[in-house]
Motif scaffolding. Structure first.
Motif, PDB file in Angstrom:
ATOM      1  N   MET A  99       0.831  -1.210   0.000  1.00 34.79           N
ATOM      2  CA  MET A  99       0.000   0.000   0.000  1.00 34.79           C
ATOM      3  C   MET A  99       0.865   1.259   0.000  1.00 34.79           C
ATOM      4  N   LEU A 100       2.093   1.127   0.537  1.00 34.99           N
ATOM      5  CA  LEU A 100       3.004   2.270   0.545  1.00 34.99           C
ATOM      6  C   LEU A 100       3.355   2.710  -0.874  1.00 34.99           C
ATOM      7  N   PHE A 101       3.340   1.740  -1.799  1.00 38.77           N
ATOM      8  CA  PHE A 101       3.673   2.007  -3.204  1.00 38.77           C
ATOM      9  C   PHE A 101       2.692   2.982  -3.836  1.00 38.77           C
ATOM     10  N   TYR A 102       1.421   3.010  -3.324  1.00 36.67           N
ATOM     11  CA  TYR A 102       0.378   3.838  -3.909  1.00 36.67           C
ATOM     12  C   TYR A 102       0.107   5.097  -3.089  1.00 36.67           C
ATOM     13  N   SER A 103       1.023   5.492  -2.211  1.00 32.43           N
ATOM     14  CA  SER A 103       0.823   6.696  -1.403  1.00 32.43           C
ATOM     15  C   SER A 103       0.927   7.932  -2.287  1.00 32.43           C
ATOM     16  N   ASN A 104       0.427   9.069  -1.760  1.00 31.75           N
ATOM     17  CA  ASN A 104       0.388  10.312  -2.544  1.00 31.75           C
ATOM     18  C   ASN A 104       1.783  10.824  -2.882  1.00 31.75           C
ATOM     19  N   SER A 105       2.733  10.660  -1.919  1.00 33.60           N
ATOM     20  CA  SER A 105       4.099  11.137  -2.183  1.00 33.60           C
ATOM     21  C   SER A 105       4.742  10.352  -3.327  1.00 33.60           C
ATOM     22  N   ASN A 106       4.485   9.043  -3.351  1.00 37.26           N
ATOM     23  CA  ASN A 106       5.013   8.227  -4.451  1.00 37.26           C
ATOM     24  C   ASN A 106       4.351   8.564  -5.777  1.00 37.26           C
ATOM     25  N   LYS A 107       3.058   8.875  -5.732  1.00 40.98           N
ATOM     26  CA  LYS A 107       2.359   9.292  -6.966  1.00 40.98           C
ATOM     27  C   LYS A 107       2.991  10.562  -7.534  1.00 40.98           C
ATOM     28  N   MET A 108       3.330  11.509  -6.646  1.00 40.37           N
ATOM     29  CA  MET A 108       3.975  12.745  -7.098  1.00 40.37           C
ATOM     30  C   MET A 108       5.349  12.455  -7.709  1.00 40.37           C
ATOM     31  N   PHE A 109       6.068  11.505  -7.102  1.00 37.88           N
ATOM     32  CA  PHE A 109       7.384  11.117  -7.651  1.00 37.88           C
ATOM     33  C   PHE A 109       7.231  10.559  -9.065  1.00 37.88           C
ATOM     34  N   PHE A 110       6.234   9.672  -9.267  1.00 37.71           N
ATOM     35  CA  PHE A 110       6.021   9.083 -10.588  1.00 37.71           C
ATOM     36  C   PHE A 110       5.540  10.135 -11.593  1.00 37.71           C
ATOM     37  N   LEU A 111       4.786  11.130 -11.106  1.00 46.43           N
ATOM     38  CA  LEU A 111       4.331  12.209 -11.988  1.00 46.43           C
ATOM     39  C   LEU A 111       5.514  13.033 -12.486  1.00 46.43           C
ATOM     40  N   PHE A 112       6.443  13.361 -11.588  1.00 47.75           N
ATOM     41  CA  PHE A 112       7.645  14.097 -11.987  1.00 47.75           C
ATOM     42  C   PHE A 112       8.517  13.260 -12.930  1.00 47.75           C
ATOM     43  N   THR A 113       8.593  11.951 -12.658  1.00 46.26           N
ATOM     44  CA  THR A 113       9.346  11.052 -13.544  1.00 46.26           C
ATOM     45  C   THR A 113       8.721  11.024 -14.932  1.00 46.26           C
ATOM     46  N   LEU A 114       7.391  11.044 -14.974  1.00 46.40           N
ATOM     47  CA  LEU A 114       6.667  11.071 -16.249  1.00 46.40           C
ATOM     48  C   LEU A 114       7.036  12.315 -17.051  1.00 46.40           C
ATOM     49  N   ILE A 115       7.089  13.457 -16.365  1.00 43.96           N
ATOM     50  CA  ILE A 115       7.419  14.724 -17.039  1.00 43.96           C
ATOM     51  C   ILE A 115       8.862  14.697 -17.550  1.00 43.96           C
ATOM     52  N   PHE A 116       9.781  14.251 -16.694  1.00 43.74           N
ATOM     53  CA  PHE A 116      11.199  14.250 -17.083  1.00 43.74           C
ATOM     54  C   PHE A 116      11.491  13.213 -18.162  1.00 43.74           C
ATOM     55  N   SER A 117      10.759  12.094 -18.161  1.00 47.46           N
ATOM     56  CA  SER A 117      10.967  11.082 -19.206  1.00 47.46           C
ATOM     57  C   SER A 117      10.602  11.627 -20.580  1.00 47.46           C
ATOM     58  N   THR A 118       9.547  12.440 -20.630  1.00 48.79           N
ATOM     59  CA  THR A 118       9.173  13.083 -21.897  1.00 48.79           C
ATOM     60  C   THR A 118      10.265  14.040 -22.359  1.00 48.79           C
ATOM     61  N   LEU A 119      10.814  14.804 -21.406  1.00 47.22           N
ATOM     62  CA  LEU A 119      11.898  15.736 -21.750  1.00 47.22           C
ATOM     63  C   LEU A 119      13.144  14.992 -22.224  1.00 47.22           C
ATOM     64  N   ILE A 120      13.439  13.836 -21.603  1.00 47.53           N
ATOM     65  CA  ILE A 120      14.581  13.008 -22.031  1.00 47.53           C
ATOM     66  C   ILE A 120      14.366  12.531 -23.464  1.00 47.53           C
ATOM     67  N   SER A 121      13.151  12.072 -23.737  1.00 50.72           N
ATOM     68  CA  SER A 121      12.854  11.498 -25.043  1.00 50.72           C
ATOM     69  C   SER A 121      12.950  12.531 -26.162  1.00 50.72           C
ATOM     70  N   ILE A 122      12.403  13.723 -25.940  1.00 47.29           N
ATOM     71  CA  ILE A 122      12.365  14.723 -27.014  1.00 47.29           C
ATOM     72  C   ILE A 122      13.677  15.490 -27.160  1.00 47.29           C
ATOM     73  N   SER A 123      14.558  15.412 -26.138  1.00 44.75           N
ATOM     74  CA  SER A 123      15.831  16.145 -26.224  1.00 44.75           C
ATOM     75  C   SER A 123      17.005  15.232 -26.547  1.00 44.75           C
ATOM     76  N   SER A 124      16.747  13.942 -26.756  1.00 47.43           N
ATOM     77  CA  SER A 124      17.832  13.003 -27.043  1.00 47.43           C
ATOM     78  C   SER A 124      18.339  13.191 -28.470  1.00 47.43           C
ATOM     79  N   ASN A 125      19.631  12.950 -28.653  1.00 50.02           N
ATOM     80  CA  ASN A 125      20.213  13.089 -30.003  1.00 50.02           C
ATOM     81  C   ASN A 125      20.443  11.745 -30.681  1.00 50.02           C
TER      82      ASN A 125
END
Length: 337
Positions: free
Chosen positions: A1-27
C-alpha cells in the motif's frame, strides 16, 4: 500500500514529465527509446489502484500495448543500423518507426486499446493519457516521417474518430474517440509546421483540461448522468460551451487552431482533405449536441428534490476559462485580419 501513497504518486508524476523531456531532447534513437520506456514505467503506477479492478486491468492492457510498440520501435532502430540504405529500406524503416509511434499515441489503425483503457481510468489519468502521453511520440514522429503514410493515417484518424463515437454511452469512450479525431488534426498540423502543432496541442489540452475537471468535480462518467439529475443550469451551460468549443464550432476558441490548419491546407491546394476534415468535425458536433440537448431538455420529477450545486472557488476560474472560449474568435479575428 506504501507504493500507492500520494508522495510516491507525485514522484512518478515528476518522472513522467522528465521522461518526456529526455525522449524529445535526445540526439539518438536509442535515447528516445529509453525515454519512452521510462515514460511507460512511470505512468503505470499512476493509473494502478489496488482497490479498483478496472484501473488494474487498464494498467495491464496499457503495459502490454506499449511494450509491443516499444519492441517494434527498437526493432526498427536496429534495422536502421544494419540494412543498406536505399529507397525501399528507407521507406520500410520509416513506416516501421511511424507505426510504433502511432501505436504509442493511440492512433488508427492501432487505436483499439485506447477507448478500452480510457474506460478504466479516472478523469485526471484520462487527461494525462489524452494530452501529455501524446507529446513524445508526436515529437519523435516529426523527426522521421513517411509523408504518404502520414497523410493516409491522418485521414483515417479523422474518419474513425468521427464514426467511432456513434452509439457510445460512456463519456470516457466518447472523449477517447474525440481524441482520436483531434489526433488527425494534430498530425496534419505536424505535417505543416511544428509551431502550428504546438498551437493546436496547447488549445486542445486547454479545452480537454476544463472538460475533465468539470466531469471530475461532478463525478460524471456516462451520458445518462447528465440528465438523470437536475444539475444546475449554470453548470450545464459551462459544459455546453466547452463541448461546442471542443467540436470546433466557429464562435468558440476550439475553432481557432482548426481554422489555421484549414487555411494552410487550402493554401497548399489540399481542398478535398480540408473539406473531409470539416465534414468529420460536423459529425463530431452531432454527438456533443446530442448530449447537450438531452441534458438541457430532460426534466425528471423523480429527482426534482436533488440539485447538484458545487461550492468551489476553482469553479469560478473554470467559468472564466469557459467565457474565454466564448470570446476566443473575436480576439483571433482581431489579430489575424
Amino acid at each position: 500500500m506504501l507504493f500507492y501513497s500520494n508522495s510516491n504518486k507525485m514522484f512518478f508524476l515528476f518522472t513522467l514529465i522528465f521522461s518526456t523531456l529526455i525522449s524529445i531532447s535526445s540526439n539518438s534513437w536509442l535515447g528516445c527509446w529509453i525515454g519512452l520506456e521510462i515514460n511507460l514505467l512511470s505512468f503505470i503506477p499512476l493509473i494502478t489502484n489496488p482497490n479498483n479492478l478496472l484501473n488494474s486491468e487498464a494498467s495491464l492492457k496499457y503495459f502490454l500495448t506499449q511494450s509491443i510498440a516499444s519492441i517494434n520501435f527498437l526493432f526498427a532502430i536496429i534495422l536502421n543500423l544494419f540494412l543498406m540504405k536505399n529507397f525501399f529500406t528507407n521507406n520500410l524503416i520509416s513506416i516501421l518507426i511511424n507505426s510504433s509511434l502511432f501505436m504509442k499515441m493511440g492512433s488508427t489503425p492501432f487505436h483499439m486499446w485506447f477507448p478500452n483503457i480510457m474506460e478504466g481510468l479516472s478523469w485526471m489519468n484520462c487527461f494525462i493519457l489524452m494530452t501529455w502521453q501524446k507529446i513524445s511520440p508526436m515529437i519523435l514522429l516529426s523527426y522521421y516521417f513517411n509523408i504518404n503514410f502520414l497523410m493516409f493515417i491522418m485521414i483515417f484518424n479523422v474518419l474513425i474518430g468521427a464514426i467511432g463515437g456513434f452509439n457510445q454511452t460512456s463519456l470516457r469512450k466518447l472523449m477517447a474517440f474525440s481524441s482520436i479525431n483531434n489526433l488527425g488534426w494534430m498530425l496534419s498540423a505536424l505535417l505543416i509546421s511544428e509551431n502550428l502543432w504546438m498551437t493546436y496541442f496547447f488549445f486542445y489540452s486547454f479545452i480537454i483540461s476544463i472538460m475533465c475537471f468539470l466531469f471530475y468535480m461532478m463525478n460524471i462518467f456516462y451520458i445518462n448522468q447528465m440528465f438523470n439529475f437536475n444539475i444546475n443550469f449554470y453548470l450545464k451551460f459551462m459544459i455546453m460551451i466547452n463541448f461546442l468549443s471542443l467540436g470546433g464550432l466557429p464562435p468558440f476558441l476550439g475553432f481557432f487552431p482548426k481554422w489555421l490548419i484549414i487555411n494552410f491546407l487550402i493554401l497548399n491546394k489540399l481542398y478535398i482533405i480540408s473539406f473531409f476534415f470539416i465534414t468529420m468535425s460536423l459529425i463530431m458536433l452531432i454527438f456533443y449536441i446530442r448530449i447537450i440537448y438531452s441534458s438541457l431538455m430532460f426534466f425528471s420529477f423523480k429527482f426534482k428534490w436533488f440539485k447538484i450545486y458545487i461550492k468551489n472557488k476553482i469553479f469560478m476560474l473554470i467559468n472564466f476559462f469557459s467565457f474565454i472560449s466564448l470570446l476566443g474568435m473575436i480576439l483571433s479575428t482581431f489579430f489575424f485580419f
